[in-house]
Design an enzyme around this catalytic site. Structure first.
Site, PDB file in Angstrom:
ATOM      1  N   HIS A 167       9.111  -0.785  19.794  1.00  0.00           N
ATOM      2  CA  HIS A 167       8.463  -0.192  20.969  1.00  0.00           C
ATOM      3  C   HIS A 167       8.233   1.299  20.781  1.00  0.00           C
ATOM      4  CE1 HIS A 167      12.247   1.699  22.223  1.00  0.00           C
ATOM      5  NE2 HIS A 167      12.857   0.534  22.071  1.00  0.00           N
ATOM      6  N   CYS A 174      16.907  -0.927  18.645  1.00  0.00           N
ATOM      7  CA  CYS A 174      15.470  -1.214  18.568  1.00  0.00           C
ATOM      8  C   CYS A 174      14.802  -0.386  17.479  1.00  0.00           C
ATOM      9  CB  CYS A 174      14.806  -0.945  19.907  1.00  0.00           C
ATOM     10  SG  CYS A 174      15.352  -2.054  21.232  1.00  0.00           S
TER      11      CYS A 174
END
Length: 396
Positions: free
Chosen positions: A317, A335
């Site tokens: 992301h 992440c």
């Protein structure tokens, strides 16, 4: 055996033992409308399912004592019909599929002399019903690592029986196998993956002919069939290199673009998962809260261009707040973060089902096979061993 003679020359057997039916001739009616059977003898037909509480999950079998069956139909009260086959000797008809629970059926039989018989029965109610969720969605286009995945609402104890009612058809006879695993939710799940990544353009169809199948103790009956189909799109892969702190999109094996990124902090629960993780969904802008994934109060923010890789919360992301670390340090909560521009480009380029391959040092190992689509981290032999039927094989 006692007979009655209704109009139009049709004679029905009543009160027959063991649900036997008398095939009745139409050899010509008399003045009072009764059938003139001449020297013909009644031939009896029996049906294995009977009454108002017949056993569900059994194939319907119709037997003739003499002569040959010419045609048998078994229809239900909703307009459906059980297909079946007549044996070589013409004496037995057996349905291809089992009788569904809570269903009214009507059997009609005709022999090679034109005599007919009918019978009705109703199967026992389901009691408990099992349902399922299919992925990917119907008529979608997906990446080369996307498996067929089925998650069941209730436990499946009769895994062999369920698995043999699942048929995968591909446009190019792709070799693959089912495998039973536990989903991240704790539910029973079965996935079908090819031996190797799909070939682009492959068309895939699943027919889950489960209506009338009992999933076993605690699971209940399936009371409908399911199906889905999808097409394999472009050959793409995303390489996440933890050593160089860079991410590369490959298409047909060639690098399209490489961008700087920052992955999970090594040496803790915040490290990223390694191995192959398949892009599960493109979720756009979402709220990410560390408390939902067991990381305390580390973060709570809205995040753009979110691409889910595991159920446990690993995403790729946009992470502009982490810009100082892009390309030089892995310093996230697990992440793969990029700039807004790079994340937006990747979000537009990738397909659900594309593999993200994380390599290098500092990851925390492979995610569990049910934590997303971690099945590609297993060898082909190890994956086939998860089939209840133990064999895998080709889908024609």
């Amino acid at each position: 055996m006692r007979h009655i003679s209704p109009p139009h020359g049709t004679v029905y057997a009543v009160g027959a033992a063991c649900l036997a039916l008398a095939l009745t001739g139409c050899a010509g009616g008399t003045a009072n409308g009764s059938a003139d059977l001449g020297a013909d003898k009644d031939a009896e037909v029996s049906v294995n399912l009977r009454g108002d509480n017949a056993k569900a999950g059994e194939r319907v079998q119709v037997k003739l004592t003499e002569g040959r069956l010419k045609d048998v139909s078994v229809g239900d009260d909703e307009g459906g019909e059980l297909a079946g086959r007549i044996s070589k000797d013409g004496r037995t008809w057996t349905s291809d599929r089992v009788a569904s629970p809570g269903t009214k059926y009507e059997v009609k039989a005709q022999d090679d002399r034109g005599r007919t018989a009918e019978r009705k029965f109703t199967t026992e109610a389901a009691g408990r019903v099992n349902k399922l969720t299919l992925a990917p969605g119907n008529k979608t286009t997906v990446g080369v690592a996307q498996p067929l995945s089925i998650v069941f609402d209730n436990p499946v104890k009769n895994k062999k029986d369920v698995e043999k009612h699942l048929k995968v058809t591909t446009s190019n006879s792709t070799q693959g196998s089912w495998g039973w695993i536990t989903d991240y939710s704790g539910k029973d799940r079965i996935d079908w993956r090819p031996k190797e990544y799909w070939k682009p353009g492959t068309k895939v169809k699943l027919d889950a002919d489960l209506n009338g199948v009992n999933s076993g103790e605690g699971g209940g009956w399936f009371v409908r069939d399911y199906d889905t189909s999808f097409t394999v799109g472009k050959d793409q892969q995303v390489d996440v290199d933890l050593d160089s702190k860079r991410l590369t999109l490959l298409r047909n094996g060639e690098a399209v673009r490489t961008v700087p990124m920052s992955a999970g902090t090594p040496g803790s629960q915040k490290a990223s998962w390694g191995g192959v993780n398949v892009l599960m969904s493109k979720e756009g802008t979402i709220r990410m809260n560390s408390e939902t994934v067991g990381l305390g109060a580390s973060y709570d923010k809205m995040v753009d261009y979110s691409m889910r890789l595991t159920w446990s919360g690993m995403y790729a992301h946009a992470a502009p707040w982490n810009a100082a670390y892009f390309g030089n340090t892995n310093h996230s909560s697990g992440c793969v973060g990029m700039s807004d521009g790079d994340a937006g480009w990747l979000y537009d380029a990738v397909q659900v089902g594309d593999p993200f391959v994380t390599k290098g040092s500092g990851h925390k190992g492979d995610a569990d096979v049910g934590n997303g689509y971690g099945l590609w981290n297993l060898s082909w032999d190890a994956w086939q061993a998860k089939s209840a039927l133990r064999g895998g094989g080709s889908a024609g």
